[in-house]
Design a protein around this motif. Structure first.
Motif, short mmCIF file in Angstrom:
data_model
loop_
_atom_site.label_atom_id
_atom_site.label_comp_id
_atom_site.label_asym_id
_atom_site.label_seq_id
_atom_site.Cartn_x
_atom_site.Cartn_y
_atom_site.Cartn_z
N ASN A 147 6.06 49.71 38.50
CA ASN A 147 7.17 49.48 38.21
C ASN A 147 7.24 50.41 36.57
O ASN A 147 7.17 49.72 35.52
CB ASN A 147 7.70 48.26 37.87
CG ASN A 147 9.08 48.21 37.69
OD1 ASN A 147 9.76 49.01 37.95
ND2 ASN A 147 9.44 46.90 37.09
N SER A 186 16.22 54.25 45.42
CA SER A 186 17.22 53.77 45.06
C SER A 186 17.22 53.31 43.58
O SER A 186 18.36 52.85 43.15
CB SER A 186 17.48 52.40 46.00
OG SER A 186 16.45 51.61 45.82
N ARG A 187 16.23 53.30 43.07
CA ARG A 187 16.00 52.69 41.69
C ARG A 187 15.89 53.94 40.60
O ARG A 187 15.45 53.85 39.55
CB ARG A 187 14.95 51.93 41.49
CG ARG A 187 14.90 50.77 42.41
CD ARG A 187 13.85 49.42 42.19
NE ARG A 187 13.69 49.16 40.69
CZ ARG A 187 12.38 48.85 40.17
NH1 ARG A 187 11.49 48.66 40.82
NH2 ARG A 187 12.58 48.34 38.90
N GLY A 216 11.79 52.53 44.47
CA GLY A 216 12.76 51.82 45.30
C GLY A 216 12.72 52.45 46.72
O GLY A 216 12.27 53.51 46.74
#
Length: 166
Positions: free
Chosen positions: A58, A131-132, A127
């Protein structure tokens, strides 16, 4: 030549050739549109961490670097291209390599975008289907175009390989 050796040779030549076409596209896109390419060192980092039991980061850029990550990422990039060429040959047969057609190459090329959308991007912290990321639609479009170019590369490499008459 034994069929298994012929199959492997075709997969190697076509997959490496198609991956090189994709890399040329990425370099041209970076130069023409000032659009950054994927950093394969981060792919290598993700793969090494994967062997240590960590799938999701992350983001991956924040994870500790590992020795040899750039080389690992580039080797994996070409091996993945070879695997997708092997998939193409497994579905359409080695005769496709003797008489390549565009449709199967584009199906595999564009279909290969499922790997980054569903595996690599989520694992690297971007994602599902980017998506992130700050601009998911743009990232998705870049991925689709790049994998379409990979499909064109499969066809081009198949055509060149067919001239070798293995």
């Amino acid at each position: 030549m034994p069929e298994a050796i012929e199959y492997l040779l075709y997969a190697l030549l076509i997959g490496a050739g198609a991956t090189a076409v994709m890399d040329l596209w990425a370099a041209a896109r970076a130069w023409l549109f000032d659009s950054p390419s994927l950093d394969y060192a981060l792919v290598g980092r993700w793969l090494v961490w994967l062997t240590r039991g960590r799938f999701r980061h992350n983001p991956i850029a924040a994870s500790l670097p590992v020795p040899g990550e750039r080389l690992i990422g580039w080797v994996a990039h070409y091996l993945i291209g070879i695997v997708f060429a092997a998939v193409l040959l497994a579905i359409w047969g080695p005769d496709w390599a003797r008489h390549p057609t565009l449709g199967p190459a584009l199906i595999v090329g564009i279909g290969s975008v499922a790997a980054p959308f569903l595996i690599m991007q989520p694992g690297m912290g971007a994602g599902i289907a980017a998506s992130r990321t700050p601009q998911p639609a743009a990232a998705r479009l870049r991925s689709l175009v790049t994998h379409g170019v990979f499909g064109l590369g499969l066809y081009a490499a198949g055509w060149i390989t067919s001239l070798l008459e293995l």
